[in-house]
Design a protein around this motif. Structure first.
Motif, PDB file in Angstrom:
ATOM      1  N   ASP A  68      -0.057  12.158   5.199  1.00 31.16           N
ATOM      2  CA  ASP A  68      -1.295  11.197   5.573  1.00 31.16           C
ATOM      3  C   ASP A  68      -2.508  11.919   6.197  1.00 31.16           C
ATOM      4  OD1 ASP A  68      -0.373   8.378   4.998  1.00 31.16           O
ATOM      5  OD2 ASP A  68       1.414   8.821   6.262  1.00 31.16           O
ATOM      6  N   GLY A  69      -3.547  11.760   5.694  1.00 31.86           N
ATOM      7  CA  GLY A  69      -4.741  12.381   6.174  1.00 31.86           C
ATOM      8  C   GLY A  69      -5.999  11.495   6.052  1.00 31.86           C
ATOM      9  N   THR A  71      -3.025  15.150   8.276  1.00 32.81           N
ATOM     10  CA  THR A  71      -2.626  15.206   9.812  1.00 32.81           C
ATOM     11  C   THR A  71      -1.235  14.764  10.222  1.00 32.81           C
ATOM     12  OG1 THR A  71      -3.426  13.161   9.771  1.00 32.81           O
ATOM     13  CG2 THR A  71      -5.141  14.691  10.243  1.00 32.81           C
ATOM     14  N   ALA A  72      -0.491  14.239   9.250  1.00 31.14           N
ATOM     15  CA  ALA A  72       0.925  14.100   9.426  1.00 31.14           C
ATOM     16  C   ALA A  72       1.716  14.045   8.074  1.00 31.14           C
ATOM     17  CB  ALA A  72       0.973  12.472  10.095  1.00 31.14           C
ATOM     18  N   VAL A  73       3.038  14.521   8.609  1.00 27.14           N
ATOM     19  CA  VAL A  73       4.037  14.825   7.366  1.00 27.14           C
ATOM     20  C   VAL A  73       5.148  13.993   7.920  1.00 27.14           C
ATOM     21  CG1 VAL A  73       5.441  16.384   6.184  1.00 27.14           C
ATOM     22  CG2 VAL A  73       3.156  16.886   6.815  1.00 27.14           C
ATOM     23  N   ARG A  74       5.808  13.020   7.085  1.00 24.38           N
ATOM     24  CA  ARG A  74       6.963  12.327   7.521  1.00 24.38           C
ATOM     25  C   ARG A  74       7.928  11.942   6.421  1.00 24.38           C
ATOM     26  NH1 ARG A  74       7.027   5.984   9.053  1.00 24.38           N
ATOM     27  NH2 ARG A  74       9.161   5.829   9.843  1.00 24.38           N
ATOM     28  N   ALA A  75       8.945  12.220   6.694  1.00 24.27           N
ATOM     29  CA  ALA A  75      10.183  12.242   5.590  1.00 24.27           C
ATOM     30  C   ALA A  75      10.767  10.693   5.994  1.00 24.27           C
ATOM     31  CB  ALA A  75      11.103  13.366   5.860  1.00 24.27           C
ATOM     32  N   ARG A  76      11.535  10.077   4.998  1.00 26.25           N
ATOM     33  CA  ARG A  76      12.111   9.123   5.236  1.00 26.25           C
ATOM     34  C   ARG A  76      13.120   8.722   4.113  1.00 26.25           C
ATOM     35  NH1 ARG A  76       9.518   5.370   1.841  1.00 26.25           N
ATOM     36  NH2 ARG A  76       7.146   6.081   1.481  1.00 26.25           N
ATOM     37  N   ALA A  77      14.198   7.882   4.200  1.00 28.40           N
ATOM     38  CA  ALA A  77      15.163   7.542   2.963  1.00 28.40           C
ATOM     39  C   ALA A  77      14.389   6.776   2.110  1.00 28.40           C
ATOM     40  CB  ALA A  77      16.214   6.987   3.543  1.00 28.40           C
ATOM     41  N   LYS A  96      10.329  12.533  -3.644  1.00 30.89           N
ATOM     42  CA  LYS A  96       8.949  12.112  -4.055  1.00 30.89           C
ATOM     43  C   LYS A  96       7.866  12.243  -2.849  1.00 30.89           C
ATOM     44  CE  LYS A  96      10.747   8.815  -7.384  1.00 30.89           C
ATOM     45  NZ  LYS A  96      10.918   7.178  -7.996  1.00 30.89           N
ATOM     46  N   THR A  97       7.013  12.882  -3.153  1.00 32.92           N
ATOM     47  CA  THR A  97       5.860  13.072  -2.085  1.00 32.92           C
ATOM     48  C   THR A  97       4.580  12.420  -2.244  1.00 32.92           C
ATOM     49  OG1 THR A  97       6.684  15.373  -1.826  1.00 32.92           O
ATOM     50  CG2 THR A  97       4.811  14.941  -0.801  1.00 32.92           C
ATOM     51  N   ARG A  98       4.230  11.576  -1.444  1.00 33.70           N
ATOM     52  CA  ARG A  98       3.030  10.640  -1.671  1.00 33.70           C
ATOM     53  C   ARG A  98       1.861  11.260  -0.617  1.00 33.70           C
ATOM     54  NH1 ARG A  98       7.382   7.460  -1.994  1.00 33.70           N
ATOM     55  NH2 ARG A  98       7.516   5.814  -3.871  1.00 33.70           N
ATOM     56  N   LEU A  99       0.894  11.441  -1.505  1.00 32.59           N
ATOM     57  CA  LEU A  99      -0.342  11.935  -0.630  1.00 32.59           C
ATOM     58  C   LEU A  99      -1.281  10.701  -0.451  1.00 32.59           C
ATOM     59  CD1 LEU A  99      -1.992  14.181   0.514  1.00 32.59           C
ATOM     60  CD2 LEU A  99      -3.015  14.516  -1.840  1.00 32.59           C
ATOM     61  N   ARG A 100      -1.676  10.347   0.890  1.00 31.01           N
ATOM     62  CA  ARG A 100      -2.429   9.279   1.142  1.00 31.01           C
ATOM     63  C   ARG A 100      -3.627   9.609   2.017  1.00 31.01           C
ATOM     64  NH1 ARG A 100       2.639   5.300   2.508  1.00 31.01           N
ATOM     65  NH2 ARG A 100       2.405   6.448   4.321  1.00 31.01           N
ATOM     66  N   ALA A 101      -4.677   9.220   1.862  1.00 33.89           N
ATOM     67  CA  ALA A 101      -5.960   9.145   2.525  1.00 33.89           C
ATOM     68  C   ALA A 101      -6.538   7.902   3.116  1.00 33.89           C
ATOM     69  CB  ALA A 101      -6.937  10.011   1.653  1.00 33.89           C
ATOM     70  N   GLY A 102      -6.519   7.776   4.369  1.00 36.02           N
ATOM     71  CA  GLY A 102      -7.108   6.489   5.016  1.00 36.02           C
ATOM     72  C   GLY A 102      -6.169   5.630   4.759  1.00 36.02           C
ATOM     73  N   GLY A 103      -4.781   5.826   4.752  1.00 38.31           N
ATOM     74  CA  GLY A 103      -3.762   4.657   4.052  1.00 38.31           C
ATOM     75  C   GLY A 103      -3.731   4.218   2.919  1.00 38.31           C
ATOM     76  N   HIS A 104      -4.676   4.804   1.944  1.00 37.07           N
ATOM     77  CA  HIS A 104      -4.538   4.518   0.535  1.00 37.07           C
ATOM     78  C   HIS A 104      -3.886   5.745  -0.264  1.00 37.07           C
ATOM     79  CE1 HIS A 104      -7.020   0.862   0.795  1.00 37.07           C
ATOM     80  NE2 HIS A 104      -7.872   1.894   1.870  1.00 37.07           N
ATOM     81  N   PRO A 105      -2.978   5.414  -1.357  1.00 37.81           N
ATOM     82  CA  PRO A 105      -2.501   6.515  -1.986  1.00 37.81           C
ATOM     83  C   PRO A 105      -3.539   7.141  -3.028  1.00 37.81           C
ATOM     84  CG  PRO A 105      -1.391   4.397  -2.398  1.00 37.81           C
ATOM     85  CD  PRO A 105      -2.646   3.946  -1.463  1.00 37.81           C
ATOM     86  N   VAL A 106      -3.108   8.389  -2.864  1.00 37.83           N
ATOM     87  CA  VAL A 106      -4.038   9.546  -3.782  1.00 37.83           C
ATOM     88  C   VAL A 106      -3.265  10.175  -4.881  1.00 37.83           C
ATOM     89  CG1 VAL A 106      -5.480  11.570  -3.852  1.00 37.83           C
ATOM     90  CG2 VAL A 106      -5.588   9.946  -1.769  1.00 37.83           C
ATOM     91  N   ALA A 107      -2.174  10.447  -4.653  1.00 36.26           N
ATOM     92  CA  ALA A 107      -1.212  11.270  -5.629  1.00 36.26           C
ATOM     93  C   ALA A 107       0.107  11.261  -5.151  1.00 36.26           C
ATOM     94  CB  ALA A 107      -1.608  12.541  -5.882  1.00 36.26           C
TER      95      ALA A 107
END
Length: 467
Positions: A16-17, A34-40, A93-104
Protein backbone atom coordinates in the motif's frame (compact mmCIF):
# COMPACT_ATOMS: atom_id res chain seq x y z
CA UNK A 1 -19.25 -26.05 17.55
CA UNK A 2 -16.45 -26.11 14.98
CA UNK A 3 -16.81 -24.83 11.43
CA UNK A 4 -14.59 -26.73 8.99
CA UNK A 5 -13.14 -24.81 6.06
CA UNK A 6 -11.95 -26.98 3.18
CA UNK A 7 -10.02 -25.73 0.20
CA UNK A 8 -6.98 -24.14 -1.36
CA UNK A 9 -4.85 -21.64 0.56
CA UNK A 10 -2.52 -18.95 -0.71
CA UNK A 11 -0.47 -16.10 0.69
CA UNK A 12 -1.77 -12.62 -0.06
CA UNK A 13 0.66 -9.72 0.19
CA UNK A 14 -0.60 -6.12 0.12
CA UNK A 15 1.71 -3.27 -0.90
CA UNK A 16 0.00 0.00 0.00
CA UNK A 17 1.17 3.51 -0.78
CA UNK A 18 0.47 6.67 -2.72
CA UNK A 19 0.95 7.63 -6.37
CA UNK A 20 1.62 11.29 -7.14
CA UNK A 21 3.74 11.07 -10.30
CA UNK A 22 4.37 9.07 -13.45
CA UNK A 23 7.43 7.00 -14.15
CA UNK A 24 9.84 8.74 -16.57
CA UNK A 25 10.38 5.40 -18.37
CA UNK A 26 6.74 5.07 -19.35
CA UNK A 27 3.18 6.28 -18.62
CA UNK A 28 2.73 4.27 -15.45
CA UNK A 29 2.26 5.53 -11.89
CA UNK A 30 5.09 5.45 -9.39
CA UNK A 31 3.77 4.04 -6.12
CA UNK A 32 5.64 5.03 -2.99
CA UNK A 33 5.04 1.97 -0.81
CA UNK A 34 4.42 2.84 2.81
CA UNK A 35 3.09 -0.46 4.16
CA UNK A 36 3.62 -4.14 3.42
CA UNK A 37 1.26 -6.68 4.90
CA UNK A 38 0.89 -10.44 4.48
CA UNK A 39 -2.35 -12.31 5.15
CA UNK A 40 -3.93 -15.68 4.53
CA UNK A 41 -5.85 -15.93 1.26
CA UNK A 42 -8.27 -18.39 -0.31
CA UNK A 43 -9.67 -20.87 2.21
CA UNK A 44 -7.24 -19.35 4.72
CA UNK A 45 -9.04 -16.01 4.48
CA UNK A 46 -12.40 -17.65 5.18
CA UNK A 47 -10.89 -19.40 8.21
CA UNK A 48 -9.30 -16.16 9.44
CA UNK A 49 -12.60 -14.25 9.13
CA UNK A 50 -14.45 -16.89 11.13
CA UNK A 51 -11.76 -17.07 13.81
CA UNK A 52 -11.66 -13.27 14.14
CA UNK A 53 -15.41 -13.40 14.82
CA UNK A 54 -14.83 -15.82 17.69
CA UNK A 55 -15.74 -19.13 16.03
CA UNK A 56 -13.85 -22.39 16.46
CA UNK A 57 -12.34 -23.21 13.07
CA UNK A 58 -10.54 -26.18 11.54
CA UNK A 59 -8.86 -25.55 8.18
CA UNK A 60 -8.41 -28.63 5.98
CA UNK A 61 -6.04 -27.93 3.12
CA UNK A 62 -2.83 -28.83 1.29
CA UNK A 63 0.44 -26.99 1.92
CA UNK A 64 3.74 -26.71 0.14
CA UNK A 65 7.08 -27.11 1.89
CA UNK A 66 8.52 -23.68 1.23
CA UNK A 67 9.10 -20.35 2.94
CA UNK A 68 5.74 -18.79 1.84
CA UNK A 69 3.87 -21.71 3.43
CA UNK A 70 5.47 -20.95 6.78
CA UNK A 71 4.63 -17.27 6.42
CA UNK A 72 1.08 -18.38 5.67
CA UNK A 73 0.94 -20.54 8.80
CA UNK A 74 1.99 -17.52 10.87
CA UNK A 75 -1.16 -15.78 9.60
CA UNK A 76 -3.28 -18.74 10.67
CA UNK A 77 -2.36 -18.67 14.37
CA UNK A 78 -5.26 -19.71 16.58
CA UNK A 79 -6.72 -21.88 13.83
CA UNK A 80 -6.42 -25.66 13.78
CA UNK A 81 -4.73 -26.48 10.46
CA UNK A 82 -4.79 -30.05 9.16
CA UNK A 83 -2.81 -30.18 5.94
CA UNK A 84 -1.52 -32.74 3.50
CA UNK A 85 1.34 -32.11 1.08
CA UNK A 86 0.44 -30.06 -1.98
CA UNK A 87 3.46 -31.12 -4.03
CA UNK A 88 3.68 -27.58 -5.43
CA UNK A 89 4.92 -24.11 -4.45
CA UNK A 90 2.64 -22.03 -2.26
CA UNK A 91 0.75 -19.51 -4.43
CA UNK A 92 1.61 -15.91 -3.57
CA UNK A 93 -0.56 -13.04 -4.85
CA UNK A 94 0.88 -9.57 -4.33
CA UNK A 95 -1.49 -6.63 -4.72
CA UNK A 96 -0.16 -3.14 -5.34
CA UNK A 97 -2.56 -0.38 -4.23
CA UNK A 98 -2.32 3.39 -4.34
CA UNK A 99 -4.67 5.43 -2.17
CA UNK A 100 -6.62 2.26 -1.46
CA UNK A 101 -7.23 1.53 -5.16
CA UNK A 102 -5.76 -1.52 -6.94
CA UNK A 103 -2.96 -0.74 -9.41
CA UNK A 104 -1.52 -4.17 -10.25
CA UNK A 105 -1.30 -7.76 -9.03
CA UNK A 106 1.68 -10.10 -9.29
CA UNK A 107 1.10 -13.86 -9.06
CA UNK A 108 3.79 -16.40 -8.16
CA UNK A 109 3.45 -20.18 -7.91
CA UNK A 110 0.02 -20.21 -9.55
CA UNK A 111 0.96 -22.37 -12.54
CA UNK A 112 -0.18 -25.92 -13.29
CA UNK A 113 0.30 -28.22 -10.31
CA UNK A 114 -0.15 -31.90 -9.40
CA UNK A 115 -3.35 -32.89 -7.64
CA UNK A 116 -2.72 -32.60 -3.89
CA UNK A 117 -3.02 -35.58 -1.59
CA UNK A 118 -5.79 -36.00 0.97
CA UNK A 119 -4.61 -37.74 4.13
CA UNK A 120 -6.72 -39.73 6.61
CA UNK A 121 -6.14 -36.94 9.17
CA UNK A 122 -7.72 -34.44 6.79
CA UNK A 123 -10.83 -36.58 6.41
CA UNK A 124 -11.01 -37.22 10.15
CA UNK A 125 -10.85 -33.47 10.85
CA UNK A 126 -14.23 -33.01 9.12
CA UNK A 127 -16.03 -35.29 11.55
CA UNK A 128 -18.01 -33.49 14.21
CA UNK A 129 -18.14 -30.15 12.37
CA UNK A 130 -21.32 -28.13 12.66
CA UNK A 131 -20.94 -26.68 9.15
CA UNK A 132 -18.47 -26.83 6.27
CA UNK A 133 -17.32 -24.11 3.89
CA UNK A 134 -15.64 -25.34 0.71
CA UNK A 135 -13.46 -22.56 -0.72
CA UNK A 136 -12.35 -23.88 -4.11
CA UNK A 137 -9.60 -21.85 -5.76
CA UNK A 138 -9.05 -24.25 -8.65
CA UNK A 139 -5.93 -26.03 -7.39
CA UNK A 140 -7.39 -29.53 -7.46
CA UNK A 141 -8.07 -30.37 -3.83
CA UNK A 142 -11.85 -30.65 -4.33
CA UNK A 143 -11.32 -33.20 -7.13
CA UNK A 144 -10.12 -35.84 -4.68
CA UNK A 145 -12.58 -38.73 -4.67
CA UNK A 146 -12.28 -39.59 -0.97
CA UNK A 147 -12.77 -35.96 0.03
CA UNK A 148 -15.79 -35.61 -2.26
CA UNK A 149 -17.34 -38.76 -0.79
CA UNK A 150 -16.89 -37.39 2.72
CA UNK A 151 -18.36 -34.01 1.80
CA UNK A 152 -21.37 -35.57 0.07
CA UNK A 153 -22.07 -37.65 3.17
CA UNK A 154 -21.74 -34.64 5.47
CA UNK A 155 -24.06 -32.57 3.26
CA UNK A 156 -26.94 -34.88 4.22
CA UNK A 157 -26.67 -33.84 7.87
CA UNK A 158 -25.04 -30.40 8.18
CA UNK A 159 -24.88 -27.22 6.07
CA UNK A 160 -22.17 -27.37 3.41
CA UNK A 161 -21.55 -24.07 1.61
CA UNK A 162 -19.58 -24.36 -1.64
CA UNK A 163 -17.78 -21.35 -3.11
CA UNK A 164 -16.91 -22.62 -6.62
CA UNK A 165 -14.14 -21.76 -9.09
CA UNK A 166 -14.34 -22.00 -12.90
CA UNK A 167 -11.20 -24.16 -12.89
CA UNK A 168 -12.35 -26.25 -9.94
CA UNK A 169 -14.50 -29.34 -9.53
CA UNK A 170 -18.29 -29.29 -9.53
CA UNK A 171 -19.88 -29.12 -6.06
CA UNK A 172 -20.91 -32.48 -4.68
CA UNK A 173 -24.65 -33.21 -4.78
CA UNK A 174 -26.77 -32.08 -1.85
CA UNK A 175 -24.80 -29.05 -0.63
CA UNK A 176 -26.89 -26.40 1.09
CA UNK A 177 -25.79 -23.43 -1.08
CA UNK A 178 -23.40 -22.86 -3.98
CA UNK A 179 -22.22 -19.23 -4.12
CA UNK A 180 -20.73 -18.21 -7.49
CA UNK A 181 -20.41 -14.54 -8.31
CA UNK A 182 -21.69 -13.15 -11.61
CA UNK A 183 -18.38 -13.66 -13.41
CA UNK A 184 -17.82 -17.16 -12.05
CA UNK A 185 -21.34 -18.25 -13.00
CA UNK A 186 -20.83 -16.89 -16.51
CA UNK A 187 -17.47 -18.67 -16.91
CA UNK A 188 -18.84 -21.93 -15.51
CA UNK A 189 -21.79 -21.76 -17.91
CA UNK A 190 -19.43 -21.10 -20.84
CA UNK A 191 -17.30 -24.10 -19.86
CA UNK A 192 -20.38 -26.31 -19.60
CA UNK A 193 -21.65 -25.15 -22.99
CA UNK A 194 -18.25 -25.94 -24.52
CA UNK A 195 -18.28 -29.37 -22.93
CA UNK A 196 -21.92 -30.04 -23.80
CA UNK A 197 -23.00 -27.86 -26.78
CA UNK A 198 -26.61 -28.94 -26.34
CA UNK A 199 -26.66 -27.96 -22.65
CA UNK A 200 -29.44 -25.39 -22.01
CA UNK A 201 -27.30 -22.74 -20.33
CA UNK A 202 -28.43 -19.25 -21.26
CA UNK A 203 -26.19 -16.66 -22.88
CA UNK A 204 -25.77 -13.44 -20.89
CA UNK A 205 -28.42 -10.92 -21.85
CA UNK A 206 -29.17 -7.26 -21.29
CA UNK A 207 -31.15 -7.95 -18.13
CA UNK A 208 -28.39 -9.31 -15.93
CA UNK A 209 -30.70 -10.06 -12.99
CA UNK A 210 -33.09 -12.07 -15.13
CA UNK A 211 -30.13 -13.86 -16.72
CA UNK A 212 -28.65 -14.60 -13.30
CA UNK A 213 -31.95 -16.06 -12.11
CA UNK A 214 -32.30 -18.29 -15.17
CA UNK A 215 -28.67 -19.39 -14.97
CA UNK A 216 -28.93 -20.09 -11.23
CA UNK A 217 -31.85 -22.41 -11.91
CA UNK A 218 -29.90 -24.28 -14.58
CA UNK A 219 -26.85 -24.60 -12.31
CA UNK A 220 -29.07 -25.77 -9.44
CA UNK A 221 -30.27 -28.71 -11.50
CA UNK A 222 -26.80 -29.41 -12.95
CA UNK A 223 -25.11 -29.45 -9.55
CA UNK A 224 -28.07 -31.07 -7.73
CA UNK A 225 -27.59 -28.62 -4.87
CA UNK A 226 -30.33 -27.39 -2.56
CA UNK A 227 -29.78 -23.75 -3.53
CA UNK A 228 -27.63 -21.48 -5.72
CA UNK A 229 -26.88 -17.89 -4.74
CA UNK A 230 -25.40 -15.81 -7.59
CA UNK A 231 -23.91 -12.60 -6.21
CA UNK A 232 -24.15 -9.46 -8.35
CA UNK A 233 -21.84 -7.02 -6.60
CA UNK A 234 -23.65 -3.81 -5.70
CA UNK A 235 -26.93 -5.19 -7.05
CA UNK A 236 -27.07 -7.84 -4.36
CA UNK A 237 -27.72 -11.49 -5.19
CA UNK A 238 -30.18 -13.89 -6.81
CA UNK A 239 -31.28 -16.95 -4.82
CA UNK A 240 -32.81 -20.04 -6.44
CA UNK A 241 -33.90 -22.92 -4.22
CA UNK A 242 -34.64 -26.55 -4.89
CA UNK A 243 -37.95 -26.14 -3.05
CA UNK A 244 -39.09 -23.13 -5.12
CA UNK A 245 -38.57 -22.44 -8.84
CA UNK A 246 -39.01 -18.67 -8.55
CA UNK A 247 -35.76 -16.66 -8.18
CA UNK A 248 -35.58 -14.35 -5.16
CA UNK A 249 -33.71 -11.06 -5.46
CA UNK A 250 -31.73 -10.09 -2.37
CA UNK A 251 -30.70 -6.42 -2.55
CA UNK A 252 -27.43 -5.20 -1.08
CA UNK A 253 -27.10 -1.97 0.90
CA UNK A 254 -25.63 0.85 -1.16
CA UNK A 255 -21.88 0.82 -0.50
CA UNK A 256 -18.91 2.74 -1.85
CA UNK A 257 -16.32 0.07 -2.68
CA UNK A 258 -12.69 0.69 -3.59
CA UNK A 259 -11.63 -2.98 -3.48
CA UNK A 260 -14.14 -5.86 -3.52
CA UNK A 261 -11.51 -8.49 -2.62
CA UNK A 262 -12.81 -10.91 0.02
CA UNK A 263 -16.51 -10.18 -0.35
CA UNK A 264 -17.30 -13.72 -1.56
CA UNK A 265 -15.27 -15.23 1.25
CA UNK A 266 -17.17 -13.14 3.80
CA UNK A 267 -20.50 -14.18 2.26
CA UNK A 268 -19.63 -17.88 2.48
CA UNK A 269 -18.38 -17.54 6.06
CA UNK A 270 -21.55 -15.70 7.12
CA UNK A 271 -23.78 -18.32 5.50
CA UNK A 272 -22.03 -21.06 7.46
CA UNK A 273 -22.57 -19.22 10.74
CA UNK A 274 -26.27 -18.51 10.16
CA UNK A 275 -27.18 -21.92 8.74
CA UNK A 276 -25.32 -23.70 11.55
CA UNK A 277 -27.35 -21.60 14.01
CA UNK A 278 -30.54 -23.04 12.50
CA UNK A 279 -31.78 -19.97 10.60
CA UNK A 280 -33.77 -20.45 7.42
CA UNK A 281 -32.06 -20.45 4.03
CA UNK A 282 -33.51 -17.18 2.69
CA UNK A 283 -32.97 -15.36 5.99
CA UNK A 284 -29.37 -16.62 6.13
CA UNK A 285 -28.70 -15.49 2.55
CA UNK A 286 -30.18 -12.04 3.17
CA UNK A 287 -28.06 -11.61 6.28
CA UNK A 288 -24.93 -12.88 4.49
CA UNK A 289 -25.42 -10.36 1.66
CA UNK A 290 -25.76 -7.55 4.20
CA UNK A 291 -22.68 -8.68 6.13
CA UNK A 292 -20.59 -8.94 2.94
CA UNK A 293 -21.61 -5.38 2.05
CA UNK A 294 -20.79 -4.18 5.55
CA UNK A 295 -17.42 -5.90 5.34
CA UNK A 296 -16.58 -3.91 2.19
CA UNK A 297 -17.99 -0.67 3.60
CA UNK A 298 -15.68 -0.91 6.61
CA UNK A 299 -12.54 -1.39 4.51
CA UNK A 300 -12.65 -5.01 3.32
CA UNK A 301 -9.50 -7.11 3.58
CA UNK A 302 -7.39 -4.00 4.12
CA UNK A 303 -9.14 -3.45 7.45
CA UNK A 304 -9.04 -7.05 8.66
CA UNK A 305 -7.33 -7.36 12.04
CA UNK A 306 -3.89 -8.90 11.76
CA UNK A 307 -3.39 -12.42 13.05
CA UNK A 308 -2.73 -12.29 16.79
CA UNK A 309 1.00 -12.48 17.57
CA UNK A 310 2.07 -15.84 18.95
CA UNK A 311 2.62 -15.97 22.68
CA UNK A 312 6.30 -15.64 23.63
CA UNK A 313 8.10 -18.69 24.95
CA UNK A 314 9.21 -18.30 28.55
CA UNK A 315 12.98 -18.44 29.02
CA UNK A 316 13.85 -18.55 25.33
CA UNK A 317 17.63 -18.09 25.16
CA UNK A 318 18.03 -18.06 21.41
CA UNK A 319 15.61 -16.73 18.84
CA UNK A 320 14.45 -20.12 17.57
CA UNK A 321 11.80 -18.67 15.26
CA UNK A 322 14.35 -16.44 13.50
CA UNK A 323 16.73 -19.38 13.18
CA UNK A 324 13.94 -21.45 11.62
CA UNK A 325 12.93 -18.63 9.29
CA UNK A 326 16.47 -18.29 7.92
CA UNK A 327 16.86 -22.03 7.40
CA UNK A 328 13.56 -22.27 5.54
CA UNK A 329 14.31 -19.19 3.48
CA UNK A 330 17.33 -21.10 2.17
CA UNK A 331 15.31 -24.25 1.50
CA UNK A 332 16.70 -26.13 4.51
CA UNK A 333 15.21 -28.74 6.83
CA UNK A 334 14.28 -27.91 10.43
CA UNK A 335 14.78 -30.63 13.04
CA UNK A 336 13.54 -30.49 16.64
CA UNK A 337 13.82 -32.71 19.67
CA UNK A 338 12.78 -32.38 23.28
CA UNK A 339 13.30 -33.41 26.87
CA UNK A 340 14.45 -32.35 30.33
CA UNK A 341 18.19 -32.86 29.65
CA UNK A 342 18.99 -32.82 33.35
CA UNK A 343 22.70 -33.63 33.90
CA UNK A 344 23.86 -33.65 30.29
CA UNK A 345 25.74 -36.87 29.48
CA UNK A 346 27.28 -38.76 26.55
CA UNK A 347 23.96 -40.39 25.63
CA UNK A 348 22.39 -36.95 25.23
CA UNK A 349 25.31 -35.71 23.13
CA UNK A 350 25.11 -38.68 20.76
CA UNK A 351 21.33 -38.34 20.39
CA UNK A 352 21.58 -34.62 19.67
CA UNK A 353 24.38 -35.11 17.14
CA UNK A 354 22.34 -37.78 15.34
CA UNK A 355 19.31 -35.50 15.27
CA UNK A 356 21.29 -32.54 13.91
CA UNK A 357 22.66 -34.72 11.08
CA UNK A 358 19.10 -35.14 9.76
CA UNK A 359 18.68 -31.48 8.75
CA UNK A 360 20.07 -27.96 8.65
CA UNK A 361 19.29 -26.79 12.19
CA UNK A 362 18.33 -28.40 15.49
CA UNK A 363 15.98 -26.77 17.97
CA UNK A 364 15.74 -28.32 21.43
CA UNK A 365 12.39 -28.03 23.23
CA UNK A 366 13.43 -28.00 26.88
CA UNK A 367 11.08 -28.75 29.79
CA UNK A 368 11.07 -25.87 32.27
CA UNK A 369 11.93 -26.43 35.93
CA UNK A 370 8.25 -26.62 36.85
CA UNK A 371 7.50 -29.02 34.01
CA UNK A 372 10.49 -31.25 34.90
CA UNK A 373 9.40 -31.31 38.55
CA UNK A 374 5.89 -32.48 37.65
CA UNK A 375 7.27 -35.21 35.40
CA UNK A 376 10.35 -36.38 37.36
CA UNK A 377 9.41 -35.65 40.95
CA UNK A 378 10.08 -33.06 43.64
CA UNK A 379 13.86 -33.67 43.69
CA UNK A 380 14.29 -32.77 40.03
CA UNK A 381 15.64 -31.05 38.08
CA UNK A 382 19.13 -31.17 39.51
CA UNK A 383 20.12 -28.17 37.39
CA UNK A 384 17.93 -25.17 36.64
CA UNK A 385 16.59 -24.38 33.19
CA UNK A 386 19.08 -21.52 32.71
CA UNK A 387 22.07 -23.82 33.24
CA UNK A 388 20.53 -26.57 31.15
CA UNK A 389 19.91 -24.13 28.29
CA UNK A 390 23.47 -22.83 28.39
CA UNK A 391 24.94 -26.34 28.37
CA UNK A 392 22.79 -27.39 25.41
CA UNK A 393 23.70 -24.25 23.44
CA UNK A 394 27.38 -24.94 24.06
CA UNK A 395 27.07 -28.11 21.94
CA UNK A 396 27.93 -27.74 18.28
CA UNK A 397 24.87 -29.80 17.32
CA UNK A 398 22.33 -27.43 18.96
CA UNK A 399 21.27 -24.25 17.14
CA UNK A 400 18.51 -23.00 19.45
CA UNK A 401 16.73 -23.84 22.70
CA UNK A 402 13.10 -23.15 23.55
CA UNK A 403 11.91 -23.59 27.14
CA UNK A 404 8.28 -24.70 27.55
CA UNK A 405 6.24 -24.93 30.73
CA UNK A 406 3.62 -27.53 29.78
CA UNK A 407 3.93 -31.26 30.52
CA UNK A 408 4.08 -32.11 26.81
CA UNK A 409 5.72 -30.29 23.87
CA UNK A 410 2.60 -30.11 21.67
CA UNK A 411 2.05 -26.34 22.04
CA UNK A 412 5.74 -25.72 21.43
CA UNK A 413 5.68 -27.93 18.32
CA UNK A 414 2.58 -26.15 17.01
CA UNK A 415 4.57 -22.91 17.10
CA UNK A 416 7.79 -24.27 15.61
CA UNK A 417 6.29 -26.77 13.10
CA UNK A 418 9.55 -28.64 12.47
CA UNK A 419 10.02 -30.77 9.37
CA UNK A 420 11.38 -33.60 11.52
CA UNK A 421 10.71 -34.38 15.20
CA UNK A 422 13.32 -36.69 16.73
CA UNK A 423 13.31 -38.70 19.93
CA UNK A 424 15.86 -41.15 21.26
CA UNK A 425 14.51 -44.54 22.22
CA UNK A 426 13.88 -48.15 21.34
CA UNK A 427 10.28 -47.70 20.16
CA UNK A 428 8.74 -47.07 16.74
CA UNK A 429 8.35 -43.49 15.48
CA UNK A 430 4.65 -44.13 14.83
CA UNK A 431 4.19 -44.79 18.56
CA UNK A 432 5.40 -41.33 19.55
CA UNK A 433 2.52 -39.31 21.07
CA UNK A 434 3.52 -36.31 18.92
CA UNK A 435 3.28 -38.23 15.62
CA UNK A 436 -0.25 -37.21 14.63
CA UNK A 437 0.42 -33.54 15.38
CA UNK A 438 3.71 -33.37 13.45
CA UNK A 439 2.27 -35.28 10.49
CA UNK A 440 -0.71 -32.87 10.35
CA UNK A 441 1.53 -30.22 8.72
CA UNK A 442 3.51 -32.69 6.60
CA UNK A 443 6.32 -33.31 9.08
CA UNK A 444 7.92 -36.63 10.03
CA UNK A 445 8.72 -38.32 13.35
CA UNK A 446 11.96 -40.28 13.64
CA UNK A 447 13.83 -42.06 16.40
CA UNK A 448 17.60 -42.31 16.84
CA UNK A 449 19.42 -45.12 18.66
CA UNK A 450 19.03 -45.43 22.41
CA UNK A 451 22.31 -45.74 24.35
CA UNK A 452 21.89 -48.16 27.26
CA UNK A 453 23.63 -47.61 30.61
CA UNK A 454 23.73 -43.87 29.98
CA UNK A 455 20.92 -42.04 31.72
CA UNK A 456 20.38 -39.07 34.00
CA UNK A 457 18.83 -41.33 36.66
CA UNK A 458 21.90 -43.62 36.78
CA UNK A 459 24.23 -40.63 36.81
CA UNK A 460 22.30 -38.93 39.62
CA UNK A 461 22.38 -42.13 41.68
CA UNK A 462 26.15 -42.44 41.20
CA UNK A 463 26.67 -38.83 42.29
CA UNK A 464 24.55 -39.45 45.40
CA UNK A 465 26.77 -42.39 46.37
CA UNK A 466 29.94 -40.30 46.22
CA UNK A 467 28.34 -37.57 47.97
Amino acid sequence: MTIAVVGDVLLDVDLDGSATRLCPDGPVPVVDVTAVRARAGGAGLVARMLRNDGHQVCLVTALGRDEPSHRLLEQLSGITVVAGPSGAPTPVKTRLRAGGHPVARFDEGCQCRPLPEVTPDMLQALEGAGAVVVADYGRGLTSNRALRTALERLARDIPVIWDPHPAGADPVPGVAVVTPNHSEASNIAAALRAREPAAPFPEAGADSMAWAGELAGKLLRHWRSRAVLVTQGGQGAILVRESSPAPVQLPAPRTAVADACGAGDKLAASLAVHLMAGRGLEESCRQAVREASSFLATGGVAALPAAPPPLPFPGQETDALECIRQVRQNGGIVVATGGCFDLLHAGHARTLAAARALGDCLVVCLNSDASSRRIKGASRPIMGEQDRSELLLSLESVDAVVVFDEDTPERCLERLRPDIWVKGGDYEAAQLPESALVESWGGRCLTVPYHPARSTTLLAAALARVG
